[in-house]
Scaffold this motif. Structure first.
Motif, PDB file in Angstrom:
ATOM      1  N   ILE A 180     -12.034  13.193   2.403  1.00 54.79           N
ATOM      2  CA  ILE A 180     -11.401  12.583   3.573  1.00 54.79           C
ATOM      3  C   ILE A 180     -11.130  11.111   3.298  1.00 54.79           C
ATOM      4  O   ILE A 180     -10.373  10.449   4.014  1.00 54.79           O
ATOM      5  N   SER A 181     -11.706  10.599   2.206  1.00 54.13           N
ATOM      6  CA  SER A 181     -11.364   9.251   1.738  1.00 54.13           C
ATOM      7  C   SER A 181      -9.868   9.140   1.458  1.00 54.13           C
ATOM      8  O   SER A 181      -9.273   8.058   1.609  1.00 54.13           O
ATOM      9  N   LYS A 182      -9.238  10.239   1.045  1.00 46.05           N
ATOM     10  CA  LYS A 182      -7.838  10.186   0.595  1.00 46.05           C
ATOM     11  C   LYS A 182      -6.865   9.790   1.707  1.00 46.05           C
ATOM     12  O   LYS A 182      -6.041   8.890   1.508  1.00 46.05           O
ATOM     13  N   PRO A 183      -6.883  10.444   2.887  1.00 49.60           N
ATOM     14  CA  PRO A 183      -5.944   9.986   3.919  1.00 49.60           C
ATOM     15  C   PRO A 183      -6.233   8.569   4.408  1.00 49.60           C
ATOM     16  O   PRO A 183      -5.313   7.846   4.807  1.00 49.60           O
ATOM     17  N   VAL A 184      -7.502   8.161   4.370  1.00 51.78           N
ATOM     18  CA  VAL A 184      -7.829   6.786   4.756  1.00 51.78           C
ATOM     19  C   VAL A 184      -7.259   5.825   3.713  1.00 51.78           C
ATOM     20  O   VAL A 184      -6.667   4.793   4.046  1.00 51.78           O
ATOM     21  N   THR A 185      -7.423   6.175   2.431  1.00 52.80           N
ATOM     22  CA  THR A 185      -6.813   5.393   1.354  1.00 52.80           C
ATOM     23  C   THR A 185      -5.297   5.336   1.512  1.00 52.80           C
ATOM     24  O   THR A 185      -4.672   4.278   1.332  1.00 52.80           O
ATOM     25  N   ALA A 186      -4.694   6.472   1.859  1.00 51.60           N
ATOM     26  CA  ALA A 186      -3.240   6.518   2.039  1.00 51.60           C
ATOM     27  C   ALA A 186      -2.789   5.522   3.103  1.00 51.60           C
ATOM     28  O   ALA A 186      -1.744   4.866   2.952  1.00 51.60           O
ATOM     29  N   ALA A 187      -3.588   5.399   4.173  1.00 55.23           N
ATOM     30  CA  ALA A 187      -3.245   4.427   5.217  1.00 55.23           C
ATOM     31  C   ALA A 187      -3.232   3.012   4.649  1.00 55.23           C
ATOM     32  O   ALA A 187      -2.379   2.186   5.009  1.00 55.23           O
ATOM     33  N   GLY A 188      -4.168   2.711   3.741  1.00 51.36           N
ATOM     34  CA  GLY A 188      -4.185   1.390   3.114  1.00 51.36           C
ATOM     35  C   GLY A 188      -2.972   1.153   2.240  1.00 51.36           C
ATOM     36  O   GLY A 188      -2.358   0.080   2.259  1.00 51.36           O
ATOM     37  N   ALA A 189      -2.599   2.180   1.465  1.00 52.35           N
ATOM     38  CA  ALA A 189      -1.414   2.051   0.614  1.00 52.35           C
ATOM     39  C   ALA A 189      -0.157   1.873   1.462  1.00 52.35           C
ATOM     40  O   ALA A 189       0.718   1.060   1.139  1.00 52.35           O
ATOM     41  N   LEU A 190      -0.088   2.600   2.580  1.00 47.94           N
ATOM     42  CA  LEU A 190       1.084   2.502   3.449  1.00 47.94           C
ATOM     43  C   LEU A 190       1.129   1.164   4.185  1.00 47.94           C
ATOM     44  O   LEU A 190       2.212   0.702   4.565  1.00 47.94           O
ATOM     45  N   TRP A 191      -0.024   0.542   4.385  1.00 50.98           N
ATOM     46  CA  TRP A 191      -0.017  -0.816   4.952  1.00 50.98           C
ATOM     47  C   TRP A 191       0.734  -1.750   4.001  1.00 50.98           C
ATOM     48  O   TRP A 191       1.543  -2.571   4.445  1.00 50.98           O
ATOM     49  N   LEU A 192       0.485  -1.614   2.702  1.00 55.25           N
ATOM     50  CA  LEU A 192       1.194  -2.437   1.729  1.00 55.25           C
ATOM     51  C   LEU A 192       2.693  -2.147   1.746  1.00 55.25           C
ATOM     52  O   LEU A 192       3.515  -3.058   1.609  1.00 55.25           O
ATOM     53  N   VAL A 193       3.050  -0.876   1.938  1.00 52.54           N
ATOM     54  CA  VAL A 193       4.472  -0.524   2.041  1.00 52.54           C
ATOM     55  C   VAL A 193       5.081  -1.154   3.290  1.00 52.54           C
ATOM     56  O   VAL A 193       6.179  -1.714   3.259  1.00 52.54           O
ATOM     57  N   SER A 194       4.335  -1.073   4.412  1.00 54.38           N
ATOM     58  CA  SER A 194       4.862  -1.620   5.673  1.00 54.38           C
ATOM     59  C   SER A 194       5.053  -3.121   5.612  1.00 54.38           C
ATOM     60  O   SER A 194       5.872  -3.692   6.345  1.00 54.38           O
ATOM     61  N   LYS A 252       2.257   4.283  20.427  1.00 56.66           N
ATOM     62  CA  LYS A 252       1.351   3.777  21.458  1.00 56.66           C
ATOM     63  C   LYS A 252       0.223   2.915  20.887  1.00 56.66           C
ATOM     64  O   LYS A 252      -0.671   2.496  21.618  1.00 56.66           O
ATOM     65  N   SER A 253       0.234   2.687  19.581  1.00 51.74           N
ATOM     66  CA  SER A 253      -0.763   1.814  18.964  1.00 51.74           C
ATOM     67  C   SER A 253      -0.216   1.352  17.623  1.00 51.74           C
ATOM     68  O   SER A 253       0.626   2.022  17.021  1.00 51.74           O
ATOM     69  N   ASN A 254      -0.673   0.221  17.157  1.00 56.86           N
ATOM     70  CA  ASN A 254      -0.232  -0.267  15.841  1.00 56.86           C
ATOM     71  C   ASN A 254      -1.295  -1.124  15.181  1.00 56.86           C
ATOM     72  O   ASN A 254      -1.003  -2.124  14.554  1.00 56.86           O
ATOM     73  N   HIS A 255      -2.560  -0.737  15.343  1.00 55.20           N
ATOM     74  CA  HIS A 255      -3.643  -1.531  14.768  1.00 55.20           C
ATOM     75  C   HIS A 255      -3.686  -1.441  13.248  1.00 55.20           C
ATOM     76  O   HIS A 255      -4.196  -2.350  12.588  1.00 55.20           O
ATOM     77  N   VAL A 256      -3.164  -0.350  12.675  1.00 56.99           N
ATOM     78  CA  VAL A 256      -3.162  -0.195  11.216  1.00 56.99           C
ATOM     79  C   VAL A 256      -1.743  -0.111  10.676  1.00 56.99           C
ATOM     80  O   VAL A 256      -1.383  -0.842   9.757  1.00 56.99           O
ATOM     81  N   LEU A 257      -0.938   0.783  11.242  1.00 56.65           N
ATOM     82  CA  LEU A 257       0.410   1.025  10.740  1.00 56.65           C
ATOM     83  C   LEU A 257       1.421   1.095  11.883  1.00 56.65           C
ATOM     84  O   LEU A 257       1.079   1.545  12.978  1.00 56.65           O
ATOM     85  N   PRO A 258       2.655   0.726  11.625  1.00 62.88           N
ATOM     86  CA  PRO A 258       3.704   0.882  12.635  1.00 62.88           C
ATOM     87  C   PRO A 258       4.112   2.350  12.777  1.00 62.88           C
ATOM     88  O   PRO A 258       3.847   3.173  11.891  1.00 62.88           O
ATOM     89  N   GLN A 259       4.781   2.661  13.878  1.00 63.81           N
ATOM     90  CA  GLN A 259       5.135   4.037  14.195  1.00 63.81           C
ATOM     91  C   GLN A 259       5.926   4.713  13.078  1.00 63.81           C
ATOM     92  O   GLN A 259       5.621   5.838  12.685  1.00 63.81           O
ATOM     93  N   ALA A 260       6.942   4.053  12.555  1.00 64.45           N
ATOM     94  CA  ALA A 260       7.792   4.674  11.542  1.00 64.45           C
ATOM     95  C   ALA A 260       7.005   5.052  10.298  1.00 64.45           C
ATOM     96  O   ALA A 260       7.239   6.100   9.684  1.00 64.45           O
ATOM     97  N   MET A 261       6.042   4.212   9.929  1.00 63.67           N
ATOM     98  CA  MET A 261       5.255   4.491   8.731  1.00 63.67           C
ATOM     99  C   MET A 261       4.318   5.679   8.950  1.00 63.67           C
ATOM    100  O   MET A 261       4.137   6.523   8.060  1.00 63.67           O
ATOM    101  N   VAL A 262       3.736   5.778  10.147  1.00 67.39           N
ATOM    102  CA  VAL A 262       2.861   6.915  10.442  1.00 67.39           C
ATOM    103  C   VAL A 262       3.669   8.204  10.517  1.00 67.39           C
ATOM    104  O   VAL A 262       3.229   9.268  10.065  1.00 67.39           O
ATOM    105  N   GLN A 263       4.857   8.136  11.084  1.00 65.72           N
ATOM    106  CA  GLN A 263       5.705   9.327  11.138  1.00 65.72           C
ATOM    107  C   GLN A 263       6.060   9.805   9.733  1.00 65.72           C
ATOM    108  O   GLN A 263       6.119  11.010   9.471  1.00 65.72           O
ATOM    109  N   GLU A 264       6.255   8.870   8.812  1.00 69.46           N
ATOM    110  CA  GLU A 264       6.489   9.243   7.415  1.00 69.46           C
ATOM    111  C   GLU A 264       5.233   9.858   6.807  1.00 69.46           C
ATOM    112  O   GLU A 264       5.296  10.823   6.032  1.00 69.46           O
TER     113      GLU A 264
END
Length: 512
Positions: free
Chosen positions: A97-111, A295-307
């Motif tokens: 489950i570390s992997k999707p959490v890691t993915a959120a970190g990588a996508l923060w850099l993309v955002s 409805k939230s953006n504490h980690v990632l914006p909506q478009a990035m989460v939808q991706e």
């Protein structure tokens, strides 16, 4: 580790932990998780019985309803003998489950415009490069492909390291050099052509994230994902602080043995080293679900989460997003991931469309059946209207053997077979696991009985004969052991274990 699957428009307050206002929790040791026919009666199996029979000392649960944690609680203790009670703040290894959490970190850099999902990672890697070969001439390894297990990278998972053992550096792990205990991470299939689970791909993603952020991976993840998501009891640090280690559970084998040094260390970090609680995982899942809706953006914006939650790779029944699995026999809004390190297992599931979900963790290798059963019970009580996988018959016969006896367990198997195994998952591993339970108890006669039954059930399965050979070998019946290992090798000429055991057995025969 196991294959897992078979994820802001306005600044709102972070989701908070809310316990249901009820005198009885939705699940406890006395909760009936399974009802199975056995010896002409219906056997009602409780959570406590499953934990005892499957050697899972502690279980922790967080229930999500309407995008809130409506109940969380701990059941059992941190180790089989002694230990302290599991609480909502007891940290467990989340493993994959570390992997999707890691993915959120990588996508923060993309955002933030610091990484591109579709750029050749070698253009940004500094400390190490993905070795080029014929497979990468026209198709490149990209961050999108790494996060969706579609980069053609090898190394499914990692074994971890016992306390006190030498730890490899990141480069040593990438190149498979001592003291690393895993192979070199390389491209072994054309990138973009194959959905193949790869923990190795996430190690490359970690190297990329560190090179671009210029921060140690654990510090970067704490700053940009864990803290913003409200995950106060989570860390990617490989080694726990003394205070956290005192609260943490001890990893437990299927035989009920504690792992030496309490837990294995996972220096790869990105694919497997997250320590967390079900409540923290639930907060992460809620953040992702709410972000997907804007409805939230504490980690990632909506478009990035939808991706993140869009299928990126499909094959062999899997639909994989960026980090999360998206096929869970539930609705299309569901994202999920399982995790399994030695001695620890966990499950996280969330439906972004309904706001319902669950995080459940345990400190035992026998936990997976418990996690599935807990999910079914919670799903029914909270009206998920979801289709769950049938229970694993292997877990059921193990529990019946513990609650009743071996005869009752084999009787339940025969009853399930008579019904065409309706309502159960089963296969060659069903009786094989039961046989090893007897072998670990040093009851070789019972082990031989079970393994022989499995051979009769699956006469073309090489591993069934291998296991029967092992039981005969443990019982000192050399000729029967040789006979079964030879049969296993005939069915699977690549069975190196059978080859090694036959050498040992034949050498012993010559010395007699």
């Amino acid at each position: 580790m196991r294959l897992a699957f078979t994820l802001f428009a306005s600044l709102l307050a972070l989701p908070t932990l809310v316990h249901a206002q009820t005198s009885k929790p939705p699940i406890d040791k006395g909760t009936v998780l399974l009802e199975v026919p056995a010896q002409g009666k219906t056997l009602r199996i409780t959570l406590g019985q499953m934990m005892s029979s499957l050697h899972v000392p502690g279980v922790s649960v967080a229930v999500i309803d309407d995008y809130r944690i409506t109940w969380a609680g701990g059941i059992g203790t941190t180790r089989e003998q002694g230990g302290t009670p599991i609480t909502t703040e007891t940290p467990f290894q989340a493993a994959s489950i570390s992997k999707p959490v890691t993915a959120a970190g990588a996508l923060w850099l993309v955002s933030q415009g610091k990484l591109d999902l579709d750029q050749d990672v070698n253009e940004r890697l500094v400390q190490w490069k993905v070795p080029a070969n014929d497979l990468t001439k026209t198709q490149k390894v990209t961050l999108r492909r790494l996060l969706s297990h579609n980069a053609g990278v090898n190394v499914h998972g990692f074994a971890g390291y016992e306390a006190g053992k030498p730890m490899p550096t990141l480069r040593q792990m990438l190149d498979g050099e001592a003291p690393s205990n895993s192979p070199a991470i390389r491209v072994t299939a054309t990138p973009g052509t194959l959905c193949r689970y790869s923990g190795g791909g996430f190690v490359i993603a970690r190297a990329l994230m560190e090179d671009v952020s210029k921060q140690p991976f654990d510090e970067f993840m704490q700053q940009h994902v864990l803290t913003p998501a409200g995950m106060k009891h989570s860390t990617f640090r490989m080694e726990l602080s003394p205070a956290d280690a005192a609260r943490a559970p001890t990893g437990t084998s299927v035989a009920g043995k504690s792992l030496p040094g309490q837990y294995h260390r996972y220096p790869e970090m990105a694919p497997d080293s997250l320590w967390t609680t079900p409540s923290d995982l639930a907060l992460f899942a809620i953040e992702i679900a709410r972000s997907a809706q804007g409805k939230s953006n504490h980690v990632l914006p909506q478009a990035m989460v939808q991706e993140m939650l869009k299928p990126q790779c499909e094959g062999d029944g899997d639909r994989i997003g960026l980090g999360f699995g998206l096929r869970w026999e539930q609705t299309r809004g569901t994202f999920a991931h399982n995790g399994g390190n030695d001695g620890f297992q966990s499950t996280l599931m969330m439906d972004a469309n309904t706001g319902k979900g669950l995080a459940v963790m345990g400190n035992g290798d026998g936990f997976s059946g418990i996690g599935e059963a807990v999910m079914r019970v919670i799903g029914e009580r909270y009206g998920w209207h979801a289709t769950f996988r049938d229970p694993d018959l292997g877990d059921i016969v193990l529990v019946i053997a513990g609650v009743k006896d071996l005869d009752a367990a084999l009787g339940a198997y025969r009853q399930a077979k008579a019904s065409g195994f309706k309502g159960y998952r089963h296969g060659p591993g069903t009786l094989n696991t039961l046989g090893y339970q007897q072998l670990m108890r040093k009851d070789t006669a019972s082990a031989i009985r079970v393994f022989a039954m499995n051979v009769a059930e699956f006469p073309k399965d090489a591993n069934a004969y291998d296991s029967l050979g092992e039981a005969y070998m443990a019982a000192g019946q050399r000729e029967m052991a040789i006979q079964n290992y030879e049969k296993s090798l005939t069915l699977n000429p690549d069975n190196s274990n059978a080859e090694e055991q036959l050498k040992t057995l034949r050498k012993g025969s010559q010395n007699d």
